[in-house]
Write a protein that holds these residues in place. Structure first.
Motif, mmCIF file in Angstrom:
data_model
loop_
_atom_site.group_PDB
_atom_site.id
_atom_site.type_symbol
_atom_site.label_atom_id
_atom_site.label_comp_id
_atom_site.label_asym_id
_atom_site.label_seq_id
_atom_site.Cartn_x
_atom_site.Cartn_y
_atom_site.Cartn_z
ATOM 1 N N ARG A 1 30.356 24.266 58.081
ATOM 2 C CA ARG A 1 31.146 23.315 57.283
ATOM 3 C C ARG A 1 30.263 22.668 56.226
ATOM 4 O O ARG A 1 29.110 22.341 56.471
ATOM 5 N N ASN B 1 30.806 19.713 53.020
ATOM 6 C CA ASN B 1 31.599 18.866 52.133
ATOM 7 C C ASN B 1 30.636 17.976 51.348
ATOM 8 O O ASN B 1 30.127 16.994 51.879
ATOM 9 N N GLU C 1 30.742 14.263 51.479
ATOM 10 C CA GLU C 1 30.417 13.523 52.701
ATOM 11 C C GLU C 1 28.954 13.621 53.077
ATOM 12 O O GLU C 1 28.366 12.679 53.593
ATOM 13 N N THR D 1 41.120 19.514 57.659
ATOM 14 C CA THR D 1 40.247 19.463 56.478
ATOM 15 C C THR D 1 39.496 20.783 56.263
ATOM 16 O O THR D 1 38.834 20.956 55.236
ATOM 17 N N THR E 1 38.511 24.129 54.942
ATOM 18 C CA THR E 1 38.938 24.653 53.640
ATOM 19 C C THR E 1 38.478 26.095 53.467
ATOM 20 O O THR E 1 37.299 26.408 53.678
ATOM 21 N N LYS F 1 33.137 24.047 49.018
ATOM 22 C CA LYS F 1 33.505 23.322 50.232
ATOM 23 C C LYS F 1 33.757 24.339 51.351
ATOM 24 O O LYS F 1 34.473 25.339 51.122
ATOM 25 N N ASP F 2 33.174 24.110 52.499
ATOM 26 C CA ASP F 2 33.362 24.974 53.671
ATOM 27 C C ASP F 2 33.199 26.459 53.314
ATOM 28 O O ASP F 2 32.106 26.891 53.021
#
Ligand code: SF4
Ligand code: F3S
Ligand code: FES
Length: 260
Positions: free
Chosen positions: A35, A37, A40, A73, A75, A125-126
């Motif tokens: 993961r 992001n 974050e 969440t 993605t 993302k991801d």
């Protein structure tokens, strides 16, 4: 006909129904997904998700269930779910594959199944990477028929042999599994990459096309076809079974002989 709800579209419902009727044996698997992001945390982290699956389901079915049932969440790209659109190429247990064409039983489900974004491209993302440079290389080789003079009054006839010269490369679905498995591309993101060369090949060897010289000159570039080191990763990765390395060799030969 009414539009199916997510629950109706969810393949797990079918798997559970089949299990309840005693037709399949469900197993518990761990998807270990990388993961990322950037909003974050600056670093990617591996996260484990456990779920019960029919081993004959596809990896994409399992990823969908993680998103729908455990973490919305997550993605990733997917669309057709049938190996046609090319949007769900990812690294599964370290190997580039289409998640929708990979059965869980074929990826050693006794151990955690690792899932991460394809390599050599910027992760947004991801499992989603920036595909813009990939598609720019595709556009750069002019992947369309180029003809000169007036339009013919009847269709352009091709023999069976004419078609066979480029038929293999027409099967490309632009999934990027080849380019993102190429060590040359990993080390130098400027390399056109095998997918662009495959799509140039598709037109260079088409007897109806008159733009071969232009395309060959583009691929004669220092970031072009000569960067290929014949490592065959691209051929191994292609979910369409295209002989990618052979196509690259044919383009190299055409550059030397100017015969196509
Ligand atoms: Fe995907 Fe194969 Fe086309 Fe490469 S050549 S983009 S692996 S379909
Ligand atoms: Fe790369 Fe394929 Fe050549 S993996 S080095 S483009 S044979
Ligand atoms: Fe379209 Fe896999 S979702 S090829």
């Amino acid at each position: 006909m009414s539009t199916p709800t997510i629950d109706e579209a969810n393949p797990h419902s079918a798997a559970l129904d089949a299990a309840e009727s005693g037709k399949v044996e469900l197993i518990t698997v761990t998807l270990r997904i990388r993961r990322f992001n950037p909003e974050e945390h600056p670093d990617a982290v591996w996260v484990d998700y456990q779920l019960t699956v029919d081993p004959k389901e596809r990896v994409l079915d399992a990823i969908n269930r993680v998103k729908w049932e455990q973490d919305g969440t997550l993605t990733y790209r997917r669309s057709c779910a049938h190996g046609v659109c090319g949007s769900d190429a990812m690294r599964i247990n370290g190997k580039n594959r289409l998640a929708c064409k990979t059965l869980i039983k074929d990826v050693n489900p006794e151990k955690p199944i690792t899932i991460e974004a394809i390599k050599g491209m910027t992760v947004l993302k991801d499992l989603v990477v920036d595909m813009d440079p990939f598609f720019q290389a595709y556009r750069d080789v002019m992947p369309f028929l180029i003809t000169k003079g007036n339009a013919p009054t009847r269709e352009r006839i091709q023999s069976e042999e004419d078609v066979q010269r480029f038929e293999d490369t027409t099967k490309c679905i632009l999934c990027a599994a080849c380019t993102s498995s190429c060590p040359v591309f990993w080390n130098d993101g400027q390399y056109f990459g095998p997918a662009a060369i495959v799509n140039a090949h598709r037109f260079i060897f088409d007897s109806r096309d008159e733009g071969a010289e232009q395309r060959l000159e583009i691929l004669n570039d220092r970031e072009g076809v000569w960067r290929c080191r014949t490592t065959f990763n691209c051929t191994d990765a292609c979910p369409r079974g295209i002989e990618v390395t052979k196509a690259i060799q044919e383009v190299k030969r055409a550059l030397i002989t100017r015969r196509y």
